[in-house]
Design a protein around this motif. Structure first.
Motif, PDB file in Angstrom:
ATOM      1  N   PRO A  86       0.720  -1.364   0.004  1.00  0.00           N
ATOM      2  CA  PRO A  86       0.231   0.340  -0.055  1.00  0.00           C
ATOM      3  C   PRO A  86       0.781   1.382  -0.054  1.00  0.00           C
ATOM      4  N   THR A  87       0.030   2.191  -0.394  1.00  0.00           N
ATOM      5  CA  THR A  87       1.197   3.372  -0.269  1.00  0.00           C
ATOM      6  C   THR A  87       0.261   4.492   0.300  1.00  0.00           C
ATOM      7  N   ASN A  88       0.008   6.090   0.201  1.00  0.00           N
ATOM      8  CA  ASN A  88      -0.843   6.715   0.610  1.00  0.00           C
ATOM      9  C   ASN A  88      -1.621   7.268  -0.376  1.00  0.00           C
ATOM     10  N   ALA A  89      -2.922   7.130  -0.249  1.00  0.00           N
ATOM     11  CA  ALA A  89      -3.620   7.172  -1.654  1.00  0.00           C
ATOM     12  C   ALA A  89      -4.617   8.530  -1.891  1.00  0.00           C
ATOM     13  N   ALA A  90      -4.496   9.639  -0.929  1.00  0.00           N
ATOM     14  CA  ALA A  90      -4.227  11.496  -0.334  1.00  0.00           C
ATOM     15  C   ALA A  90      -4.111  11.558  -1.760  1.00  0.00           C
ATOM     16  N   PRO A  91      -2.989  11.538  -2.021  1.00  0.00           N
ATOM     17  CA  PRO A  91      -2.312  12.412  -3.509  1.00  0.00           C
ATOM     18  C   PRO A  91      -3.525  12.172  -4.754  1.00  0.00           C
ATOM     19  N   SER A  92      -3.603  11.032  -5.102  1.00  0.00           N
ATOM     20  CA  SER A  92      -4.392  10.294  -6.636  1.00  0.00           C
ATOM     21  C   SER A  92      -5.887  11.147  -6.289  1.00  0.00           C
ATOM     22  N   SER A  93      -6.543  10.804  -4.759  1.00  0.00           N
ATOM     23  CA  SER A  93      -7.947  10.978  -4.667  1.00  0.00           C
ATOM     24  C   SER A  93      -7.845  12.510  -4.351  1.00  0.00           C
ATOM     25  N   TYR A  94      -6.807  13.775  -4.125  1.00  0.00           N
ATOM     26  CA  TYR A  94      -6.722  14.568  -4.101  1.00  0.00           C
ATOM     27  C   TYR A  94      -7.204  15.375  -5.436  1.00  0.00           C
ATOM     28  N   ALA A  95      -6.455  14.843  -6.264  1.00  0.00           N
ATOM     29  CA  ALA A  95      -6.211  15.084  -8.165  1.00  0.00           C
ATOM     30  C   ALA A  95      -7.613  14.717  -8.841  1.00  0.00           C
ATOM     31  N   ILE A  96      -8.371  13.847  -8.286  1.00  0.00           N
ATOM     32  CA  ILE A  96      -9.255  13.114  -8.846  1.00  0.00           C
ATOM     33  C   ILE A  96     -10.426  14.006  -8.015  1.00  0.00           C
ATOM     34  N   ILE A  97     -10.519  14.860  -7.079  1.00  0.00           N
ATOM     35  CA  ILE A  97     -10.781  15.787  -6.605  1.00  0.00           C
ATOM     36  C   ILE A  97     -11.762  16.865  -7.393  1.00  0.00           C
ATOM     37  N   ALA A  98     -10.747  17.090  -7.932  1.00  0.00           N
ATOM     38  CA  ALA A  98      -9.776  18.580  -8.282  1.00  0.00           C
ATOM     39  C   ALA A  98      -9.948  18.064  -9.692  1.00  0.00           C
ATOM     40  N   ALA A  99      -9.931  17.062  -9.953  1.00  0.00           N
ATOM     41  CA  ALA A  99     -10.862  17.187 -12.003  1.00  0.00           C
ATOM     42  C   ALA A  99     -12.451  16.889 -11.345  1.00  0.00           C
ATOM     43  N   GLN A 100     -12.550  16.864 -10.721  1.00  0.00           N
ATOM     44  CA  GLN A 100     -14.143  16.377 -10.688  1.00  0.00           C
ATOM     45  C   GLN A 100     -14.867  18.101 -10.483  1.00  0.00           C
ATOM     46  N   LEU A 101     -14.261  18.295  -9.377  1.00  0.00           N
ATOM     47  CA  LEU A 101     -14.067  19.981  -9.520  1.00  0.00           C
ATOM     48  C   LEU A 101     -14.127  20.413 -10.548  1.00  0.00           C
ATOM     49  N   SER A 102     -13.262  20.345 -11.687  1.00  0.00           N
ATOM     50  CA  SER A 102     -12.814  21.047 -12.494  1.00  0.00           C
ATOM     51  C   SER A 102     -14.165  20.917 -13.880  1.00  0.00           C
ATOM     52  N   GLY A 103     -14.779  20.168 -13.380  1.00  0.00           N
ATOM     53  CA  GLY A 103     -16.084  19.472 -14.951  1.00  0.00           C
ATOM     54  C   GLY A 103     -14.787  18.532 -15.381  1.00  0.00           C
ATOM     55  N   GLY A 104     -14.235  18.340 -15.892  1.00  0.00           N
ATOM     56  CA  GLY A 104     -13.817  16.925 -16.813  1.00  0.00           C
ATOM     57  C   GLY A 104     -14.465  15.707 -16.621  1.00  0.00           C
ATOM     58  N   ASP A 105     -14.631  14.804 -17.495  1.00  0.00           N
ATOM     59  CA  ASP A 105     -14.718  13.337 -17.196  1.00  0.00           C
ATOM     60  C   ASP A 105     -13.431  12.474 -16.433  1.00  0.00           C
ATOM     61  N   VAL A 106     -14.161  11.728 -14.903  1.00  0.00           N
ATOM     62  CA  VAL A 106     -12.924  12.014 -14.250  1.00  0.00           C
ATOM     63  C   VAL A 106     -12.534  10.060 -14.924  1.00  0.00           C
ATOM     64  N   GLY A 107     -13.509   9.389 -15.110  1.00  0.00           N
ATOM     65  CA  GLY A 107     -13.218   7.820 -14.604  1.00  0.00           C
ATOM     66  C   GLY A 107     -12.142   7.575 -15.489  1.00  0.00           C
ATOM     67  N   PRO A 108     -11.344   7.829 -16.579  1.00  0.00           N
ATOM     68  CA  PRO A 108     -10.062   7.613 -17.672  1.00  0.00           C
ATOM     69  C   PRO A 108      -9.001   7.961 -16.988  1.00  0.00           C
ATOM     70  N   LEU A 109      -9.654   9.660 -16.083  1.00  0.00           N
ATOM     71  CA  LEU A 109      -8.481   9.328 -14.220  1.00  0.00           C
ATOM     72  C   LEU A 109      -8.445   8.347 -13.672  1.00  0.00           C
ATOM     73  N   VAL A 110      -9.386   8.257 -12.871  1.00  0.00           N
ATOM     74  CA  VAL A 110      -9.515   6.797 -12.029  1.00  0.00           C
ATOM     75  C   VAL A 110      -8.774   5.974 -12.388  1.00  0.00           C
ATOM     76  N   GLN A 111      -9.423   5.442 -13.629  1.00  0.00           N
ATOM     77  CA  GLN A 111      -8.915   3.628 -13.778  1.00  0.00           C
ATOM     78  C   GLN A 111      -7.645   4.406 -14.097  1.00  0.00           C
ATOM     79  N   GLY A 112      -6.713   5.502 -14.727  1.00  0.00           N
ATOM     80  CA  GLY A 112      -5.474   5.494 -14.608  1.00  0.00           C
ATOM     81  C   GLY A 112      -4.340   5.283 -13.218  1.00  0.00           C
ATOM     82  N   PHE A 113      -5.331   5.911 -12.731  1.00  0.00           N
ATOM     83  CA  PHE A 113      -4.687   5.695 -10.710  1.00  0.00           C
ATOM     84  C   PHE A 113      -4.348   4.343 -10.447  1.00  0.00           C
ATOM     85  N   LEU A 114      -5.711   4.011 -11.032  1.00  0.00           N
ATOM     86  CA  LEU A 114      -5.782   2.297 -10.136  1.00  0.00           C
ATOM     87  C   LEU A 114      -5.005   1.283 -11.632  1.00  0.00           C
TER      88      LEU A 114
END
Length: 198
Positions: A86-114
């Motif tokens: 395991p690693t710290n999931a917070a940085p990737s999660s914060y990025a996803i939250i920021a991207a969602q707030l920016s209005g983009g398509d978050v699905g590929p981003l989530v899959q990219g981190f995974l």
């Protein structure tokens, strides 16, 4: 228009193995997805669970068998013992939250981190990887630096909301009629529910 609240962790192999099926179901049924990354390690003890490293050997063995079967069924490449987990999931999660707030398509981003964690041997806690995944998914890499306080607040709020709504693992899907589906292997049931058949 139905909504699916999607609780997940960027550390979860079963979330990775869901691939883009949730997004496909949402498109099929005209549903929207609210992406809610959460701290799954903090979720476990609050909902009767145990982190993977602390589980009984029989549960660890079964989990590995399930992962191998799921990987074969989905055809997704996976390293069952990634170098940075395991690693710290917070940085990737914060990025996803920021991207969602920016209005983009978050699905590929989530899959990219995974994918970065489970197939590409990358540490999704590092700034370099977060920026790379953001850019590959079509987002401005500088989102990694913006809204960190907001990201931290929403990440913490997602955990509290998850606990209060009966979430105990990932991936976890809740419809706007409060129908709950746990696990990548329940997406067929979610599909049937959205179709009115279940």
């Amino acid at each position: 228009m139905p909504q699916i609240d999607y609780y997940f962790s960027t550390l979860s192999p079963f979330t990775y193995l869901a691939g883009n099926r949730l997004e496909e179901l949402a498109e099929k049924h005209g549903a929207t997805i609210a992406y809610k990354p959460m701290d799954i390690i903090a979720l476990f003890p609050r909902t009767g669970g145990t982190p993977p490293k602390d589980r009984h050997p029989s549960r660890m063995e079964y989990r590995m068998q399930e992962l191998k079967r799921a990987a074969k069924k989905t055809g997704l490449p996976i390293n069952f013992k990634p170098a940075h987990w395991p690693t710290n999931a917070a940085p990737s999660s914060y990025a996803i939250i920021a991207a969602q707030l920016s209005g983009g398509d978050v699905g590929p981003l989530v899959q990219g981190f995974l994918r970065a964690c489970w197939a590409e041997e990358k540490d999704i806690a590092t700034d370099e990887v977060v920026r790379e995944v953001l850019g590959t998914a079509g987002f401005d890499p500088s989102l990694a630096d913006s809204g960190l306080l907001t990201g931290a607040e929403i990440y913490a709020a997602n955990l509290e909301e998850a606990v209060n709504r009966g979430v105990f693992g990932a991936p976890f899907y809740i419809t706007d009629t409060d129908q709950r589906f746990w696990g990548h292997d329940r997406l067929d049931d979610l599909d049937a529910h959205l179709s009115g058949a279940l």
